[in-house]
Design a protein around this motif. Sequence first.
Motif, mmCIF file in Angstrom:
data_model
loop_
_atom_site.group_PDB
_atom_site.id
_atom_site.type_symbol
_atom_site.label_atom_id
_atom_site.label_comp_id
_atom_site.label_asym_id
_atom_site.label_seq_id
_atom_site.Cartn_x
_atom_site.Cartn_y
_atom_site.Cartn_z
ATOM 1 N N GLY A 162 0.801 -1.212 0.000
ATOM 2 C CA GLY A 162 0.000 0.000 0.000
ATOM 3 C C GLY A 162 0.836 1.265 0.000
ATOM 4 N N ASN A 163 2.141 1.124 0.162
ATOM 5 C CA ASN A 163 3.031 2.290 0.182
ATOM 6 C C ASN A 163 3.274 2.838 -1.214
ATOM 7 O OD1 ASN A 163 3.780 2.573 2.967
ATOM 8 N ND2 ASN A 163 4.969 0.687 2.760
ATOM 9 N N THR A 164 3.380 4.156 -1.294
ATOM 10 C CA THR A 164 3.877 4.786 -2.504
ATOM 11 C C THR A 164 5.387 4.729 -2.409
ATOM 12 O OG1 THR A 164 1.969 6.247 -2.693
ATOM 13 C CG2 THR A 164 3.983 6.925 -3.848
ATOM 14 N N MET A 165 6.020 4.157 -3.420
ATOM 15 C CA MET A 165 7.464 3.941 -3.408
ATOM 16 C C MET A 165 8.154 4.840 -4.425
ATOM 17 S SD MET A 165 7.696 1.652 -1.086
ATOM 18 C CE MET A 165 9.410 1.214 -1.230
ATOM 19 N N ARG A 166 9.267 5.376 -4.016
ATOM 20 C CA ARG A 166 10.138 6.153 -4.894
ATOM 21 C C ARG A 166 11.361 5.260 -5.113
ATOM 22 N NH1 ARG A 166 11.812 11.744 -5.798
ATOM 23 N NH2 ARG A 166 14.087 11.792 -5.713
ATOM 24 N N ARG A 167 11.556 4.782 -6.328
ATOM 25 C CA ARG A 167 12.649 3.869 -6.638
ATOM 26 C C ARG A 167 13.693 4.621 -7.452
ATOM 27 N NH1 ARG A 167 10.510 -0.875 -4.933
ATOM 28 N NH2 ARG A 167 8.259 -1.099 -5.093
ATOM 29 N N SER A 168 14.922 4.624 -6.950
ATOM 30 C CA SER A 168 16.000 5.375 -7.584
ATOM 31 C C SER A 168 16.982 4.426 -8.247
ATOM 32 C CB SER A 168 16.743 6.223 -6.547
ATOM 33 O OG SER A 168 15.860 7.141 -5.936
ATOM 34 N N PHE A 169 17.470 4.837 -9.410
ATOM 35 C CA PHE A 169 18.422 4.018 -10.150
ATOM 36 C C PHE A 169 19.463 4.915 -10.808
ATOM 37 C CE2 PHE A 169 14.730 4.932 -12.716
ATOM 38 C CZ PHE A 169 15.240 5.301 -13.953
ATOM 39 N N CYS A 170 20.592 4.305 -11.177
ATOM 40 C CA CYS A 170 21.675 5.052 -11.813
ATOM 41 C C CYS A 170 21.229 5.473 -13.210
ATOM 42 C CB CYS A 170 22.931 4.189 -11.893
ATOM 43 S SG CYS A 170 24.291 5.016 -12.767
ATOM 44 N N PRO A 171 21.304 6.768 -13.547
ATOM 45 C CA PRO A 171 20.862 7.210 -14.860
ATOM 46 C C PRO A 171 21.831 6.805 -15.977
ATOM 47 C CG PRO A 171 21.771 9.057 -13.646
ATOM 48 C CD PRO A 171 21.733 7.882 -12.700
ATOM 49 N N HIS A 172 23.009 6.328 -15.613
ATOM 50 C CA HIS A 172 24.007 5.946 -16.618
ATOM 51 C C HIS A 172 23.932 4.477 -16.996
ATOM 52 C CE1 HIS A 172 25.703 9.900 -16.112
ATOM 53 N NE2 HIS A 172 25.759 9.686 -14.819
ATOM 54 N N CYS A 173 23.752 3.594 -15.984
ATOM 55 C CA CYS A 173 23.767 2.144 -16.267
ATOM 56 C C CYS A 173 22.437 1.463 -15.966
ATOM 57 C CB CYS A 173 24.898 1.463 -15.507
ATOM 58 S SG CYS A 173 24.640 1.382 -13.718
ATOM 59 N N GLY A 174 21.517 2.133 -15.267
ATOM 60 C CA GLY A 174 20.208 1.565 -14.960
ATOM 61 C C GLY A 174 20.151 0.707 -13.708
ATOM 62 N N THR A 175 21.263 0.564 -12.989
ATOM 63 C CA THR A 175 21.272 -0.252 -11.784
ATOM 64 C C THR A 175 20.339 0.325 -10.731
ATOM 65 O OG1 THR A 175 23.542 -0.967 -12.170
ATOM 66 C CG2 THR A 175 22.724 -1.151 -9.904
ATOM 67 N N HIS A 176 19.466 -0.528 -10.191
ATOM 68 C CA HIS A 176 18.554 -0.090 -9.136
ATOM 69 C C HIS A 176 19.345 0.103 -7.857
ATOM 70 C CE1 HIS A 176 15.308 -0.263 -6.166
ATOM 71 N NE2 HIS A 176 14.671 0.391 -7.115
ATOM 72 N N LEU A 177 19.189 1.266 -7.211
ATOM 73 C CA LEU A 177 19.971 1.608 -6.031
ATOM 74 C C LEU A 177 19.155 1.630 -4.749
ATOM 75 C CD1 LEU A 177 21.893 4.612 -7.615
ATOM 76 C CD2 LEU A 177 22.757 2.278 -7.289
ATOM 77 N N PHE A 178 18.084 2.410 -4.732
ATOM 78 C CA PHE A 178 17.340 2.676 -3.507
ATOM 79 C C PHE A 178 15.842 2.529 -3.725
ATOM 80 C CE2 PHE A 178 20.499 6.291 -3.802
ATOM 81 C CZ PHE A 178 21.486 5.688 -3.043
ATOM 82 N N SER A 179 15.144 2.294 -2.613
ATOM 83 C CA SER A 179 13.691 2.439 -2.549
ATOM 84 C C SER A 179 13.401 3.275 -1.316
ATOM 85 C CB SER A 179 12.983 1.088 -2.408
ATOM 86 O OG SER A 179 13.061 0.363 -3.591
ATOM 87 N N GLU A 180 12.394 4.122 -1.434
ATOM 88 C CA GLU A 180 11.992 4.960 -0.313
ATOM 89 C C GLU A 180 10.477 4.934 -0.234
ATOM 90 O OE1 GLU A 180 14.432 8.801 -0.660
ATOM 91 O OE2 GLU A 180 14.678 7.747 -2.575
ATOM 92 N N ALA A 181 9.950 4.536 0.921
ATOM 93 C CA ALA A 181 8.508 4.520 1.132
ATOM 94 C C ALA A 181 8.059 5.906 1.575
ATOM 95 C CB ALA A 181 8.138 3.482 2.191
ATOM 96 N N GLU A 182 7.018 6.403 0.926
ATOM 97 C CA GLU A 182 6.488 7.720 1.290
ATOM 98 C C GLU A 182 6.142 7.772 2.772
ATOM 99 O OE1 GLU A 182 2.422 9.241 -0.088
ATOM 100 O OE2 GLU A 182 3.843 10.126 -1.521
ATOM 101 N N ALA A 183 5.699 6.640 3.331
ATOM 102 C CA ALA A 183 5.310 6.587 4.743
ATOM 103 C C ALA A 183 6.512 6.606 5.691
ATOM 104 C CB ALA A 183 4.481 5.328 5.000
ATOM 105 N N ARG A 184 7.719 6.399 5.173
ATOM 106 C CA ARG A 184 8.935 6.335 6.009
ATOM 107 C C ARG A 184 10.020 7.235 5.416
ATOM 108 N NH1 ARG A 184 9.335 3.437 10.690
ATOM 109 N NH2 ARG A 184 11.404 2.854 10.098
#
Length: 135
Positions: free
Chosen positions: A55-77
Motif C-alpha cells: 500500500g506504500n507509494t514507493m520512490r525507486r532510484s536508479f543510476c541514470p548511466h547504467c540503470g542499476t537499481h539503487l534505492f527504494s523509499e517509502a512515502e510513509a517512512r
Amino acid sequence: MRFRFDHAPLAVRSCWCRDCQYLACGNASVNAFFRRAGLSMEGAPAVYVSHAASGNTMRRSFCPHCGTHLFSEAEARPETVVVRVGTLDDREVGRPASIIWTGSAPGWAELDPAVPHCEGQPAIPPVPPSPSAAG
C-alpha cells in the motif's frame, strides 16, 4: 554515481514481494535499511514512482548511466532509505536478519529455516534517533 552512509544499516532483510522479484530477476532482493540522515551522493539518481503491494507509494532510484537499481523509499517512512545490498562496496554488511513476503515466493525458493520469516509486510520498528541528534 557513488553514494555512502556514515552509519551501519539499521536492518537487513531478504524480500520476496513481486516487485523485489522483478528487480532481482526472479529471486529475492536483499535490502539494507539506513537512516536518510547520513547519506551523501555524488551525482543524482533517476527516479520511478510506483505503488507497492503493502500500500506504500514507493520512490525507486536508479543510476541514470547504467540503470542499476539503487534505492527504494517509502512515502510513509521518509527518514529511511532502503539500499540494494548488491550495490554496496562492502556487501558483507548485508546478511539478512529476516525474510519477508514469503507468501509471494515461488515453490522452488530456498528459505533459510534459521532466519525468521514473515508471509507479508512486517511491522516496521521505529527508527532510532541518529547519534548526532542525541542530547
